[in-house]
Every structure is written in C-alpha cells, then in structure tokens.
Design a protein around this motif. Structure first.
Motif, PDB file in Angstrom:
ATOM      1  N   GLU A   1       7.106   4.783 -17.237  1.00  9.10           N
ATOM      2  CA  GLU A   1       6.972   5.629 -18.420  1.00  9.10           C
ATOM      3  C   GLU A   1       6.626   7.062 -18.027  1.00  9.10           C
ATOM      4  N   LYS A   2       5.876   7.220 -16.921  1.00  4.47           N
ATOM      5  CA  LYS A   2       5.482   8.526 -16.396  1.00  4.47           C
ATOM      6  C   LYS A   2       6.154   8.720 -15.041  1.00  4.47           C
ATOM      7  N   MET A   3       6.600   9.928 -14.724  1.00  2.00           N
ATOM      8  CA  MET A   3       7.273  10.158 -13.453  1.00  2.00           C
ATOM      9  C   MET A   3       6.341   9.768 -12.308  1.00  2.00           C
ATOM     10  N   SER A   4       6.826   8.877 -11.449  1.00  2.00           N
ATOM     11  CA  SER A   4       5.973   8.280 -10.415  1.00  2.00           C
ATOM     12  C   SER A   4       6.702   8.249  -9.088  1.00  2.00           C
ATOM     13  N   LEU A   5       5.918   8.343  -8.014  1.00  2.17           N
ATOM     14  CA  LEU A   5       6.447   8.242  -6.663  1.00  2.17           C
ATOM     15  C   LEU A   5       6.526   6.769  -6.290  1.00  2.17           C
ATOM     16  N   THR A   6       7.666   6.339  -5.755  1.00  3.11           N
ATOM     17  CA  THR A   6       7.871   4.922  -5.484  1.00  3.11           C
ATOM     18  C   THR A   6       8.683   4.722  -4.211  1.00  3.11           C
ATOM     19  N   GLU A   7       8.815   3.455  -3.790  1.00  2.00           N
ATOM     20  CA  GLU A   7       9.489   3.134  -2.538  1.00  2.00           C
ATOM     21  C   GLU A   7      10.731   2.291  -2.776  1.00  2.00           C
ATOM     22  N   ASP A   8      11.718   2.433  -1.881  1.00  2.00           N
ATOM     23  CA  ASP A   8      12.917   1.604  -1.944  1.00  2.00           C
ATOM     24  C   ASP A   8      12.664   0.204  -1.397  1.00  2.00           C
ATOM     25  N   TRP A   9      11.746   0.076  -0.445  1.00  2.53           N
ATOM     26  CA  TRP A   9      11.483  -1.212   0.182  1.00  2.53           C
ATOM     27  C   TRP A   9      10.032  -1.264   0.640  1.00  2.53           C
ATOM     28  N   ARG A  10       9.581  -2.476   0.917  1.00  2.00           N
ATOM     29  CA  ARG A  10       8.250  -2.691   1.464  1.00  2.00           C
ATOM     30  C   ARG A  10       8.294  -3.856   2.451  1.00  2.00           C
ATOM     31  N   ALA A  11       7.483  -3.767   3.485  1.00  2.00           N
ATOM     32  CA  ALA A  11       7.359  -4.845   4.470  1.00  2.00           C
ATOM     33  C   ALA A  11       6.012  -5.528   4.267  1.00  2.00           C
ATOM     34  N   GLU A  12       6.010  -6.855   4.228  1.00  2.00           N
ATOM     35  CA  GLU A  12       4.783  -7.600   3.986  1.00  2.00           C
ATOM     36  C   GLU A  12       4.599  -8.673   5.064  1.00  2.00           C
ATOM     37  N   PHE A  13       3.326  -8.905   5.436  1.00  4.05           N
ATOM     38  CA  PHE A  13       3.007  -9.886   6.465  1.00  4.05           C
ATOM     39  C   PHE A  13       1.792 -10.704   6.030  1.00  4.05           C
ATOM     40  N   LYS A  14       1.695 -11.915   6.585  1.00  7.40           N
ATOM     41  CA  LYS A  14       0.608 -12.839   6.236  1.00  7.40           C
ATOM     42  C   LYS A  14       0.150 -13.564   7.493  1.00  7.40           C
ATOM     43  N   LEU A  15      -1.160 -13.702   7.641  1.00  6.77           N
ATOM     44  CA  LEU A  15      -1.735 -14.504   8.729  1.00  6.77           C
ATOM     45  C   LEU A  15      -2.778 -15.429   8.114  1.00  6.77           C
ATOM     46  N   ILE A  16      -2.615 -16.745   8.311  1.00 14.23           N
ATOM     47  CA  ILE A  16      -3.519 -17.742   7.766  1.00 14.23           C
ATOM     48  C   ILE A  16      -4.142 -18.541   8.896  1.00 14.23           C
ATOM     49  N   LYS A  17      -5.431 -18.788   8.813  1.00 16.58           N
ATOM     50  CA  LYS A  17      -6.134 -19.681   9.739  1.00 16.58           C
ATOM     51  C   LYS A  17      -6.856 -20.736   8.908  1.00 16.58           C
ATOM     52  N   MET A  18      -6.550 -22.014   9.172  1.00 17.97           N
ATOM     53  CA  MET A  18      -7.197 -23.135   8.487  1.00 17.97           C
ATOM     54  C   MET A  18      -8.361 -23.649   9.312  1.00 17.97           C
TER      55      MET A  18
END
Length: 298
Positions: A280-297
């Motif tokens: 609704e308001k002019m905003s700065l944004t990205e075309d892509w994003r990289a995501e990572f996850k690390l889990i320890k049980m």
C-alpha cells in the motif's frame, strides 16, 4: 473481520491437503523426509516426542534494492538494504500430543544510500511462545495429522527508532496439517497474530501467515522439495489513524534437507523467489531470499 478471517483459516486448512478416506500403511523401510526450512514455518500437524528437546537456528539473507508500490516496480531513491535475520527457536515435548515452542529473532539491516553505508536497523526482536497440540494422527488411523496452536507474543525486543521490538503484547492462533506417505511429506500451517498498542502508541496491524511445503526423501540423508510462504501484514494504526502500510508477499522455491540422524542434526537450505508482492506504501523489497536451518535434537 477477525472472526471471519479465523473461520476461513479453519475451513481452508481442511482442503489444502489432499482429501483421503484412508491412508496406506507407512513403509517401514522408506526414508522419512524432514520438516520445512524457512524462517517463518510452523509445526504443521505433527506432534513432538515426549521429553525430547530441540534447539534451532534459522537464518535469512535478503538484498532489498527494488521499490514497489501496489504490485508494480517504481523508481525511487538509490538505496539498498542488506538484511540478515537470525531466529533462535526451541521445542520441547511435554506430553503425548503436546509440546511448546519459542522463537526469538535477531536482525541486522545495513542500509546503503547512493553507495554509502550510512544507516542500520535491527536488534533483538520480540519472543513468540506457542502451545502446540496434535489432535489427529495418521498413526492412529486419521487421514491427516492435524494440530492447533495457541501462542503469545512477549515484548522482549529492543525498542527504538532503529530497533525491531514493538513494545507490544500479542496473541496468536494457528492450525496445521501434515500428510505423510512413504517418502513423501506434504504440509501446511496457518497463523493469525494480533497486537496490543506498543511503542509510540502504535498498534501494529494483524498478521496472517500461510505456509506450505512438499518434501521427498531421496534416501536417509537427503530430502529435496519446494516451499512457499505467504504473509499479509495489515496496516498499522497510530492514535486511531491508519498508517496505510498494508503489505502482502508470497515467496516460493526449491529446498533441501541434509539429515545426520546419528548426531541428531538436520541442516537445510532454500532459495525463494518473489511470486507476488503488493504494498500500500512504496516499499523497498527483494527479488529473492536465501534461507537456512540448523536443528540439534537432544
């Protein structure tokens, strides 16, 4: 409005996954796929082992360099934001079908205007604590695994003009569903968050998240799949005035999970592209994003 939205969530979750009257017996020799990678994913419809504890670190990198207004790219100030978002999570099984989760974000945004690194924003964010209950299980003959969430947002974040803490409390409800068969996993979760009045008498707009993912276990070590994340953040209010900053985004893309069960460790990554953006308001944004996850049980 909120009651209507919540009713729609409850109904929609029943139809997002395939409707099945019976589920084939799980092949004991088939490798089992792990959960989603993305920072904002929920727990779906699965439970958590009683007495087990997991520590999770999620990380998102995004390079914001495009201005958007409504659904179109716009010309704007020569500005770039390099965003690093880390979320520390825990999960603990308290009883059969019941577990608790927490999530606390830390963000660092470095801002460059006309090629000069001249600002930053971020800091420690607010903590979300969620009670999760699985009320239907495929292992007990149900066609789907189903669960509900009830949570609270605690204002633990740093508050200030450059910080991400809201200074507000919040309440969350959610619903999740998971379908497991053989080496396939199809999952969705939805959540709706509302806020009290916070920093500078601003009441943040309600937030809806709808997440989904598919994973296939190639073997006991590696999964491949797809993930998608939709978020609708409604406009904030200050002294009863609409700040006109409503935003809707959808990011989706491929993902992997590397599983090391002998160490109780899972590492995953996803590359998500912008499938839909509306501001609704002019905003700065990205075309892509990289995501990572690390889990320890434990």
């Amino acid at each position: 409005m909120r009651q209507k939205v919540l009713s729609i969530l409850l109904l929609a979750c029943c139809f997002i996954l395939p409707s099945v009257s019976s589920t084939a017996a799980q092949n004991a020799s088939a490798p089992v796929p792990a959960g989603p990678v993305g920072v904002n994913h929920g727990a779906g419809g699965l439970g958590f082992p009683v007495g087990k504890f997991s520590a999770v670190a999620n990380y998102r990198y995004a390079h914001k360099d495009q201005w958007y207004l409504h659904t179109s790219e716009e010309d704007g100030l020569d500005r770039e934001v390099f965003s690093h978002n880390i979320v520390f999570k825990t999960r603990y099984g308290i009883a059969e079908g019941w577990d608790v989760r927490t999530a606390t974000p830390f963000m660092l945004n470095t801002i460059e205007t006309e090629g000069r690194n001249d600002a930053w924003s971020g800091g420690l964010g607010d903590t979300t604590a969620i009670l999760h209950n699985q009320f239907a299980s495929q292992k007990k003959g149900a066609p789907l695994n189903l669960a509900w969430d009830l949570g609270v947002l605690v204002p633990t974040g740093e508050v200030g003009s450059n910080n991400i803490g809201t200074g507000a409390w919040g309440g969350l409800v959610g619903l999740g569903a998971t379908w497991m068969i053989g080496s396939h996993r199809l999952e969705t979760d939805m959540s709706y968050l509302i806020y009290t009045e916070g920093y500078k008498d601003v009441t943040k707009g309600d937030r809806l998240r709808v997440n989904g993912h598919y994973a296939y276990a190639l073997n006991t070590r590696l999964d491949l799949g797809l993930e998608g994340y939709y978020e609708w953040t409604q406009a904030d209010e200050a002294d009863g005035e609409d700040l006109e900053n409503d935003a809707k985004t959808l990011y989706a893309g491929p993902k992997f999970n590397l599983k090391l069960p002998e160490y109780g460790v899972t590492f995953g990554g996803a590359l998500l592209g912008a499938a839909y953006r509306e501001y609704e308001k002019m905003s700065l944004t990205e075309d892509w994003r990289a995501e990572f996850k690390l889990i320890k049980m434990f």
